[in-house]
Design a protein around this motif. Structure first.
Motif, PDB file in Angstrom:
ATOM      1  N   PRO A  45      37.481  39.710 -20.371  1.00 14.37           N
ATOM      2  CA  PRO A  45      36.080  40.137 -20.555  1.00 14.37           C
ATOM      3  C   PRO A  45      35.801  40.690 -21.955  1.00 14.37           C
ATOM      4  O   PRO A  45      34.694  40.502 -22.471  1.00 14.37           O
ATOM      5  CB  PRO A  45      35.872  41.217 -19.486  1.00 14.37           C
ATOM      6  N   TYR A  46      36.787  41.342 -22.582  1.00 14.23           N
ATOM      7  CA  TYR A  46      36.541  41.909 -23.909  1.00 14.23           C
ATOM      8  C   TYR A  46      36.231  40.801 -24.917  1.00 14.23           C
ATOM      9  O   TYR A  46      35.202  40.816 -25.592  1.00 14.23           O
ATOM     10  CB  TYR A  46      37.742  42.740 -24.386  1.00 14.23           C
ATOM     11  N   TRP A  47      37.124  39.828 -24.982  1.00 18.04           N
ATOM     12  CA  TRP A  47      36.944  38.795 -26.008  1.00 18.04           C
ATOM     13  C   TRP A  47      35.830  37.832 -25.658  1.00 18.04           C
ATOM     14  O   TRP A  47      35.210  37.240 -26.546  1.00 18.04           O
ATOM     15  CB  TRP A  47      38.276  38.085 -26.270  1.00 18.04           C
ATOM     16  N   THR A  48      35.532  37.682 -24.356  1.00 15.97           N
ATOM     17  CA  THR A  48      34.345  36.899 -23.979  1.00 15.97           C
ATOM     18  C   THR A  48      33.090  37.602 -24.491  1.00 15.97           C
ATOM     19  O   THR A  48      32.172  36.966 -25.025  1.00 15.97           O
ATOM     20  CB  THR A  48      34.276  36.736 -22.442  1.00 15.97           C
TER      21      THR A  48
ATOM     22  N   CYS B  37      37.579  39.838 -12.768  1.00 15.93           N
ATOM     23  CA  CYS B  37      38.419  40.753 -13.572  1.00 15.93           C
ATOM     24  C   CYS B  37      38.384  42.169 -13.005  1.00 15.93           C
ATOM     25  O   CYS B  37      39.421  42.839 -12.936  1.00 15.93           O
ATOM     26  CB  CYS B  37      37.950  40.761 -15.031  1.00 15.93           C
ATOM     27  N   VAL B  38      37.202  42.622 -12.598  1.00 12.59           N
ATOM     28  CA  VAL B  38      37.093  43.962 -12.001  1.00 12.59           C
ATOM     29  C   VAL B  38      37.938  44.025 -10.725  1.00 12.59           C
ATOM     30  O   VAL B  38      38.677  44.994 -10.499  1.00 12.59           O
ATOM     31  CB  VAL B  38      35.611  44.303 -11.701  1.00 12.59           C
ATOM     32  N   ALA B  39      37.848  42.981  -9.904  1.00 14.26           N
ATOM     33  CA  ALA B  39      38.600  42.952  -8.647  1.00 14.26           C
ATOM     34  C   ALA B  39      40.110  42.985  -8.909  1.00 14.26           C
ATOM     35  O   ALA B  39      40.855  43.708  -8.236  1.00 14.26           O
ATOM     36  CB  ALA B  39      38.227  41.705  -7.854  1.00 14.26           C
ATOM     37  N   VAL B  40      40.552  42.231  -9.903  1.00 16.85           N
ATOM     38  CA  VAL B  40      41.993  42.180 -10.205  1.00 16.85           C
ATOM     39  C   VAL B  40      42.489  43.546 -10.670  1.00 16.85           C
ATOM     40  O   VAL B  40      43.511  44.052 -10.190  1.00 16.85           O
ATOM     41  CB  VAL B  40      42.280  41.092 -11.275  1.00 16.85           C
ATOM     42  N   VAL B  41      41.744  44.179 -11.596  1.00 17.67           N
ATOM     43  CA  VAL B  41      42.187  45.497 -12.087  1.00 17.67           C
ATOM     44  C   VAL B  41      42.145  46.524 -10.967  1.00 17.67           C
ATOM     45  O   VAL B  41      43.082  47.306 -10.774  1.00 17.67           O
ATOM     46  CB  VAL B  41      41.320  45.952 -13.286  1.00 17.67           C
ATOM     47  N   TYR B  42      41.070  46.507 -10.182  1.00 21.23           N
ATOM     48  CA  TYR B  42      40.902  47.474  -9.085  1.00 21.23           C
ATOM     49  C   TYR B  42      42.069  47.390  -8.114  1.00 21.23           C
ATOM     50  O   TYR B  42      42.594  48.410  -7.659  1.00 21.23           O
ATOM     51  CB  TYR B  42      39.577  47.179  -8.377  1.00 21.23           C
TER      52      TYR B  42
END
Lengths: 156, 87
Positions: A45-48, B37-42
């Motif tokens: 998400p950062y680099w996107t 991405c939020v789901a994976v980190v969570y």
């Protein structure tokens, strides 16, 4: 006593490494597969966000200081991008303003999407930093609970 | 600024320097990778091992997307209600 100091140093190291590079703290602790997962889940998400918004205005405290504060939670990435943003601003200072806007500054809806991606990536990295420190200190994830048996023994 | 650098900045599309244009219709779809991405980190920060992580992350992802869809429907209904009865 010495082991307590070592433990504290290791915990701080894990936190700082995670701040510099998402997942690096977990890598230091030997949890390499988890480190890769967290690295990808924060970096993507950062680099996107940077790609969609362009580095000039997306990583710039003069444009949006609160967004920049959230981005700084992924410190290694944001420091690099801030240097790039400042350099680009200096190099394009002589350009006509219309040309500068057209080439380097995202407009709606790209600017919104970029802000959301960058802020989310920074805040996700805060969770990663805290988790690396927790795993270093307790050997367990951030939201760990004591095992049922030891909790019961403590209660009795 | 050298002329070569000026030409590069003015003529060549450079990733991360020049923004990628996003069409309005794509904006909603951009929720999906972010939610993943939020789901994976969570889920990852709660896991002692990676066993089962993809499945739990998928469940969390579906929960987030489903929750956002319900919120969107709720606000749409509220919006229509306000337009219909209060204006």
């Amino acid at each position: 006593m010495a082991s307590d100091v070592d433990q504290t140093v290791r915990t701080v190291q894990a936190g700082i490494l995670s701040w510099v590079l998402p997942g690096a703290g977990h890598f230091l602790l030997g949890q390499r597969a988890l480190a890769w997962v967290l690295f990808l889940a924060v970096s993507l998400p950062y680099w996107t966000g940077v790609a969609i918004g362009g580095v000039m205005n997306s990583v710039n405290p003069r444009v949006n200081k609160w967004l920049f504060a959230a981005e700084m939670l992924a410190g290694g990435y944001t420091s690099t991008c801030f240097v790039a943003s400042s350099t680009l601003q200096r190099q394009t200072a002589s350009m006509p303003i219309e040309e500068r806007f057209r080439r380097y500054i995202a407009i709606y809806p790209g600017s919104d999407v970029a802000q959301i991606y960058l802020a989310t990536a920074g805040l996700l990295n805060l969770l990663v930093i805290l988790d690396a420190m927790s795993r270093s200190q307790y050997g367990a994830p951030t939201f760990h609970r004591p095992p049922e048996s030891s909790a019961g023994a403590a209660a009795t | 600024m050298t002329s070569a650098m000026h030409w590069l900045l003015a003529e060549v599309w450079i990733p991360f320097v020049n923004p990628i244009p996003v069409r309005p219709g794509v904006r909603l779809l951009m929720l999906l990778p972010l939610a993943l991405c939020v789901a994976v980190v969570y889920r990852a920060i709660r896991a002692r091992t990676l066993r089962g992580l993809p499945w739990y992350a998928l469940l969390t992802f579906l929960n987030i997307v489903g929750g956002m869809a319900l919120l969107a429907i709720g606000f749409y209904v509220l919006h229509e209600f306000v337009l219909h009865f209060w204006t």
